[in-house]
Design a protein around this motif. Sequence first.
Motif, short mmCIF file in Angstrom:
data_model
loop_
_atom_site.label_atom_id
_atom_site.label_comp_id
_atom_site.label_asym_id
_atom_site.label_seq_id
_atom_site.Cartn_x
_atom_site.Cartn_y
_atom_site.Cartn_z
N VAL A 183 20.88 6.99 -89.09
CA VAL A 183 19.70 6.78 -89.94
C VAL A 183 18.51 7.53 -89.38
CG1 VAL A 183 17.99 5.06 -90.64
CG2 VAL A 183 20.43 4.60 -90.96
N HIS A 184 18.33 7.46 -88.06
CA HIS A 184 17.21 8.16 -87.41
C HIS A 184 17.30 9.66 -87.65
CE1 HIS A 184 14.09 9.01 -84.44
NE2 HIS A 184 14.91 9.90 -83.91
N ARG A 187 16.58 10.45 -91.41
CA ARG A 187 15.15 10.36 -91.71
C ARG A 187 14.40 11.58 -91.19
NH1 ARG A 187 12.89 5.55 -93.50
NH2 ARG A 187 10.89 6.34 -92.76
N ALA A 190 15.11 14.32 -93.57
CA ALA A 190 14.45 14.10 -94.86
C ALA A 190 12.96 14.42 -94.81
CB ALA A 190 14.67 12.65 -95.30
N ARG A 191 12.34 14.21 -93.65
CA ARG A 191 10.90 14.52 -93.53
C ARG A 191 10.62 16.00 -93.72
NH1 ARG A 191 11.39 11.17 -88.83
NH2 ARG A 191 10.74 9.02 -89.27
N PRO A 198 12.02 9.92 -97.00
CA PRO A 198 12.83 9.36 -95.89
C PRO A 198 13.36 7.96 -96.19
CG PRO A 198 10.89 10.45 -95.03
CD PRO A 198 10.72 10.41 -96.51
N ASP A 199 12.54 7.11 -96.86
CA ASP A 199 12.99 5.74 -97.15
C ASP A 199 14.20 5.75 -98.09
OD1 ASP A 199 11.03 4.73 -95.55
OD2 ASP A 199 9.64 4.27 -97.19
N ALA A 201 16.37 8.23 -98.44
CA ALA A 201 17.51 8.76 -97.69
C ALA A 201 18.11 7.69 -96.80
CB ALA A 201 17.07 9.97 -96.86
N GLU A 202 17.25 6.91 -96.16
CA GLU A 202 17.74 5.83 -95.31
C GLU A 202 18.50 4.79 -96.13
OE1 GLU A 202 16.07 2.16 -92.52
OE2 GLU A 202 14.77 3.88 -92.97
N ARG A 203 17.98 4.45 -97.31
CA ARG A 203 18.64 3.47 -98.16
C ARG A 203 20.04 3.94 -98.55
NH1 ARG A 203 14.77 2.90 -101.27
NH2 ARG A 203 15.32 4.41 -102.89
N TRP A 339 17.09 10.45 -105.20
CA TRP A 339 16.04 10.08 -104.26
C TRP A 339 14.88 9.37 -104.95
CZ3 TRP A 339 18.78 11.08 -100.27
CH2 TRP A 339 19.60 12.20 -100.24
#
Length: 351
Positions: A183-184, A187, A190-191, A198-199, A201-203, A339
């Motif tokens: 996840v890290h 994110r 994604a930034r 990023p949120d 992508a994390e989901r 997204w």
Amino acid sequence: MRVPRWLRHGATLIVLLLVIEYAVFPQLAGARKAFETLSGVEPAYLVVGLLLEAASLLAYSMLTRSVLSREGRPSLWALTRIDLTSLGVSHMLPGGAATASALRYRLQRGAGISASEAVSAAAIQGAGSAVVLNVLLWIGLLISIPTRGGNPIYGVAAAAGTLLIAAVFVGVVLLTRGSERTVHIVRAIARRIPAVPPDSAERLVRTLADRLRVLGADRPLLVRATLWAAANWLLDAASLWVFLHAYGHAMALDGLLVAYGIANVLAAIPITPGGLGIIEGVLVPTLVGFSTTRAVALLGVVTWRLANFWLPIPVSALAYLSLRTGPLLHRRLPPQRPWTDPEKINREPAA
């Protein structure tokens, strides 16, 4: 109703591809003999081949159903039409798999499947189906090589399959056992991409990891998904076997698995829509190498591709129209990108 752009462009491309494929194929050696063989075809086998192809498509929809969570899952009838629509699109456009995936995502969202669920299920289904295909190819090679000897193309296909299986295994481990680190990383990536929050992508990553854990913990579900993936490929391969038999040749099992597996593994390279030209160009000479006459190989493959590649295109158009004039008529299809904030989608008024 406005005709979608992909449908208009796809119709034009179909005409072009038909001219190319069926103007080139008759020039192949053995074409004259093929026309003679055609007169001896057994119609009953052609019907059985079509039924097996339909069963293969149904097995794929059952695979789709098995990788989706039960909550909010559409009916099998709706999923079958969505899968048929995306299949037809993938057969009409070069690199059509991307367009088909986007349309499939939108139709699944319109049918009530959440964004993260649709993406994670598609990823699991695609990777799992590819792994099963390569396992079937390996089985064919293990049976064939000791009795028939090797071939350089076997090594290429086997190496590609091994790399794919290894990549899928590493991905599963990273998602299920190192999800926080994954996840890290996601994110951070994604930034750097303006269109990917990023949120979101994390989901998606967390949903995919959770779904993989459910599959891993629920052995009966995992077995069912694997069996449906295998049924999809095996029924399609059985359809090819029946079409070859219709022209008088009973293909050996190992030869069928090797020829079919190599052709479909190489067709995964996104050069032409649905592997058009690649599958035929690999499958015909490979079948000939397994003692099939060129005439029978040519006719069997062309007949199989009519059922496997061309027939789903008009059927997919009907499936799409039935979706847009049925349950999805009054629903606005969400954007193609997964997204987008789902709350924002829910606030959008219906079309």
